[in-house]
Enzyme design. Structure first.
Site, short mmCIF file in Angstrom:
data_model
loop_
_atom_site.label_atom_id
_atom_site.label_comp_id
_atom_site.label_asym_id
_atom_site.label_seq_id
_atom_site.Cartn_x
_atom_site.Cartn_y
_atom_site.Cartn_z
N PRO A 52 0.80 -1.23 0.00
CA PRO A 52 0.00 0.00 0.00
C PRO A 52 0.83 1.27 0.00
O PRO A 52 0.38 2.30 -0.52
CB PRO A 52 -0.86 -0.13 1.26
CG PRO A 52 -0.11 -1.06 2.14
CD PRO A 52 0.59 -2.02 1.22
N ALA A 76 -3.72 7.52 -0.21
CA ALA A 76 -3.65 6.36 0.69
C ALA A 76 -4.13 5.12 -0.03
O ALA A 76 -4.88 5.19 -1.01
CB ALA A 76 -4.50 6.62 1.94
N ASP A 77 -3.70 3.98 0.49
CA ASP A 77 -4.19 2.69 0.00
C ASP A 77 -4.18 1.71 1.16
O ASP A 77 -3.28 1.76 2.01
CB ASP A 77 -3.31 2.17 -1.14
CG ASP A 77 -3.94 0.96 -1.81
OD1 ASP A 77 -4.92 1.15 -2.54
OD2 ASP A 77 -3.47 -0.17 -1.57
N THR A 78 -5.18 0.85 1.20
CA THR A 78 -5.32 -0.13 2.29
C THR A 78 -5.43 -1.53 1.71
O THR A 78 -6.14 -1.74 0.72
CB THR A 78 -6.57 0.18 3.14
OG1 THR A 78 -6.46 1.50 3.67
CG2 THR A 78 -6.73 -0.81 4.28
N GLY A 113 -1.02 2.40 3.56
CA GLY A 113 0.07 3.26 3.17
C GLY A 113 -0.47 4.66 2.92
O GLY A 113 -1.53 4.81 2.30
#
Length: 196
Positions: A52, A76-78, A113
């Site tokens: 992420p 963001a990334d999950t 992230g």
């Protein structure tokens, strides 16, 4: 609070209603901006929290050419990480059912992230939360998927929904990270940003 950010225009690059709600909870004014078709693929050698963070940085690079001089971009990334594999957003109902069957009775990690970007600098970090699910039967899994349609959620579940009430036995780390934005860590990172 966060007087160092008062001259920035904060931009959240996300359509996620959960990320919007969590960022608003910090008491900051911000706008959302979404580019279509931002690539969310990643190199196959990446694992866990590196995935992420890589995607959050790639998202930031897609937006960077359009950033104004006073803009602070948040991307963001999950992901859900189980058995050395990524559980991202499910492709369809069957994929969501498959993911929840895998998560049932297991401990998994949720990684988010986050990348903070201005035209002059960039800072990225990853937050990790460990989650233990109780065992779910097929009726519970099917009911959740059919009633909540969690197709926009990593691992096919929203911790703030019914399944979080009945399946989450233990959390080690940030609850809000599971929702998609580790706001406590984000606040600490905000405090380090140099004033404009």
């Amino acid at each position: 609070m966060l007087d160092n950010l008062k001259n920035y225009r904060i931009v959240l690059a996300s359509q996620s209603p959960r990320r919007k709600e969590l960022l608003a909870g910090l008491g900051l004014e911000y706008e959302t901006r979404v580019l279509p078709d931002v690539d969310e693929s990643f190199p196959p050698e990446l694992t866990g929290g590196d995935i992420p963070m890589y995607i959050a940085r790639e998202k930031a690079e897609a937006y960077r050419p359009s950033l104004g001089a006073d803009e602070l971009l948040i991307t963001a990334d999950t992901i859900v990480w189980l058995d050395d594999a990524v559980l991202g957003k499910p492709a369809d109902r069957d994929d969501a059912l498959r993911m929840l069957r895998k998560l049932s009775g297991q401990v998994h990690d949720v990684y988010t992230g986050v990348c903070l970007t201005t035209p002059r600098w960039q800072r990225a970090f990853t937050a990790r939360t460990e989650v233990r699910f109780s065992s779910l039967d097929e009726e519970e899994i099917t009911w959740y998927v059919d009633h909540f349609r969690p197709f926009d959620k990593a691992g096919a579940y929203g911790v703030q929904e019914w399944i979080g009430y009945v399946a989450v036995e233990h959390i080690s780390g940030s609850y809000f990270n599971i929702m998609g934005l580790p706001v406590q860590r984000l606040y600490r990172e905000f405090k380090k940003i140099p004033a404009l």
